[in-house]
Each structure stands twice: as C-alpha cells, then as structure tokens.
Design a protein around this motif. Structure first.
Motif, short mmCIF file in Angstrom:
data_model
loop_
_atom_site.label_atom_id
_atom_site.label_comp_id
_atom_site.label_asym_id
_atom_site.label_seq_id
_atom_site.Cartn_x
_atom_site.Cartn_y
_atom_site.Cartn_z
N LEU A 50 -52.15 81.17 54.38
CA LEU A 50 -53.44 81.45 53.76
C LEU A 50 -54.12 82.52 54.60
N LEU A 52 -57.37 84.76 55.23
CA LEU A 52 -58.79 84.83 54.93
C LEU A 52 -59.33 86.23 55.18
N LEU A 71 -51.10 83.81 50.43
CA LEU A 71 -52.23 83.88 49.51
C LEU A 71 -53.32 84.67 50.23
N THR A 73 -56.85 86.34 50.47
CA THR A 73 -58.14 86.09 49.83
C THR A 73 -59.23 86.98 50.42
N ASP A 74 -60.22 87.26 49.60
CA ASP A 74 -61.40 88.00 50.06
C ASP A 74 -62.54 87.71 49.10
N LEU A 80 -59.94 93.45 47.02
CA LEU A 80 -58.69 92.86 46.56
C LEU A 80 -57.93 93.81 45.64
N PHE A 95 -53.02 86.90 45.26
CA PHE A 95 -54.38 87.22 45.67
C PHE A 95 -55.37 86.30 44.97
N ALA A 96 -56.49 86.04 45.67
CA ALA A 96 -57.54 85.21 45.08
C ALA A 96 -58.89 85.59 45.68
N VAL A 97 -59.92 85.55 44.85
CA VAL A 97 -61.29 85.80 45.31
C VAL A 97 -61.88 84.48 45.79
N THR A 98 -62.30 84.46 47.05
CA THR A 98 -62.98 83.28 47.59
C THR A 98 -63.70 83.65 48.87
N PRO A 103 -63.45 78.42 51.83
CA PRO A 103 -62.40 78.80 50.88
C PRO A 103 -62.10 77.72 49.86
N VAL A 105 -59.32 77.20 47.39
CA VAL A 105 -58.00 77.68 47.00
C VAL A 105 -57.10 76.50 46.69
#
Length: 218
Positions: A50, A52, A71, A73-74, A80, A95-98, A103, A105
């Motif tokens: 993960l 961050l 994964l 994330t930002d 991203l 990718f994931a927005v958080t 977080p 996720v």
C-alpha cells in the motif's frame, strides 16, 4: 499587493512542478537516492504494498519492478492521472484516490510505503495515523518511510513553529501564489523516540539529504 498565504497543501502539490524536477534533480543527493532505491528493493520485493501519497508515481515506478502488487494512492486525482500516465503494468499496479491520513482502501497488504510524506503528518496525529495503517496492514506488517533530512539550504528555511512543535515553510508557485506547507524534519533519535512505542525492529538509515526508516507494526 501581496497575496495571502494559502494553507491547502493538497492544492499546492496538485499545481507545483512534479517530484522529479524539484526534488530528484539534486546532484548532492543522487547517490543517496540510489542507495535508498537498492534498500527499497531489498525490503519490498514480492510484498503486497500500500503506497500512501504516491504523487505523480515516482516511487510507484520503482516499486512496480519488484513488488508483488502495489496500490498507489493519493488525495489528488490530478496527480494520480500523472502517475497512471507512466503506463505501469496493470497486473501489478492499481490506483485509488484516498487521504493518506485516513486511508479508505480495500485489499490485502503486507507492507506500507510512503515517500516524502511523513514530514507532512502533524506530530500530534502520528500515533493515530500509525494505528490506522496497522488496521489495514496488520500486526507485524512492514512499514517503510523515506523523507528529507534537514540540510541548511534556502529550501529548508522554517517560517514558523506551532505549539505542538510542527514546523512550516512558505513555498511559492510560478503564478506568485504562496502556500504554507507543513514540513517536519527529524533526527534519528527523534524518530526512535516518537515511533519506538508504535513500531518494532526499527532501522533508520540516515543520509545527508534523506532518511529511510523500516520497521514492523506492533
């Protein structure tokens, strides 16, 4: 007329020059970054990571070469998009927005990595942030942090210190807009004192421009 100082760090990082231009093109620090990259490979090969506050994907690009999965994330969708433009292997990187501070996720992870983010976490919030990471990664999960050491340059000038001991800098964008950025610098002893109760098997590698911490979550 001087514009007021903006305190929205997310807005600043969405607009400023990317990490590669501002931070990596530092001849005095390049050797240290090479050493850090080697240590990252040793620590995170075959891990489910993960990441961050991945920003434009500078570190993600490296992790994609040897991690089992990442994964990235930002909090900034714009950043991203820049990271996704690197066209990293989809079977490894998602990718994931958080928000890195809290977080949200899904997935199974064995490690958490953050590059140049811990300095933006307020001192009084660190215990809670580590606890949130532990809920995701689990007890004995691997934590790897990389950040700046305080070197006496114009980029490290402290504008103010608050009552909790957090330090702040003023950064300006090309359009003249000024931002107050939380930027805490730590010595090896301070990191051990603050994070020792939360982590175990802690190792800190200190360089002139950077430090790297590896540990297991208690």
């Amino acid at each position: 007329m001087i514009k007021p100082v903006n305190t929205d760090m997310a807005a600043y990082y969405a607009q400023r020059n990317n990490f590669d231009e501002e931070d990596v093109e530092n001849p005095d620090g390049m050797d240290a970054l090479d050493d850090i990259m080697e240590k990252l490979r040793d620590q995170l090969t075959d891990e489910h990571v993960l990441e961050l506050a991945c920003g434009d994907g500078y570190w993600t690009d490296e992790l994609a070469e040897y991690a089992a999965s990442v994964l990235a994330t930002d909090i900034n969708p714009t950043l991203l998009e820049q990271a996704e433009a690197r066209e990293l292997p989809e079977e490894v990187v998602q990718f994931a927005v958080t928000d890195a501070l809290d977080p949200q996720v899904e997935g199974e992870f064995t490690a958490c990595f953050a590059g140049f983010w811990w300095s933006h976490v307020k001192r009084q919030d660190q215990s809670e942030v580590i606890a949130r990471i532990r809920k995701i990664i689990g007890k004995d999960g691997l934590l790897v942090l990389v950040d700046n050491s305080q070197v006496d340059t114009e980029k490290t000038v402290i504008a103010r210190t608050d009552q909790e001991g957090n330090t702040y800098q003023i950064h300006a964008l090309p359009n003249g807009e000024r931002y107050e950025i939380l930027k805490n610098y730590y010595t090896s002893s301070t990191l051990r004192k603050r994070l020792g109760p939360l982590l175990k098997d802690m190792r800190i590698h200190y360089f002139e421009h950077y430090w790297m911490l590896t540990a297991r979550l208690r």
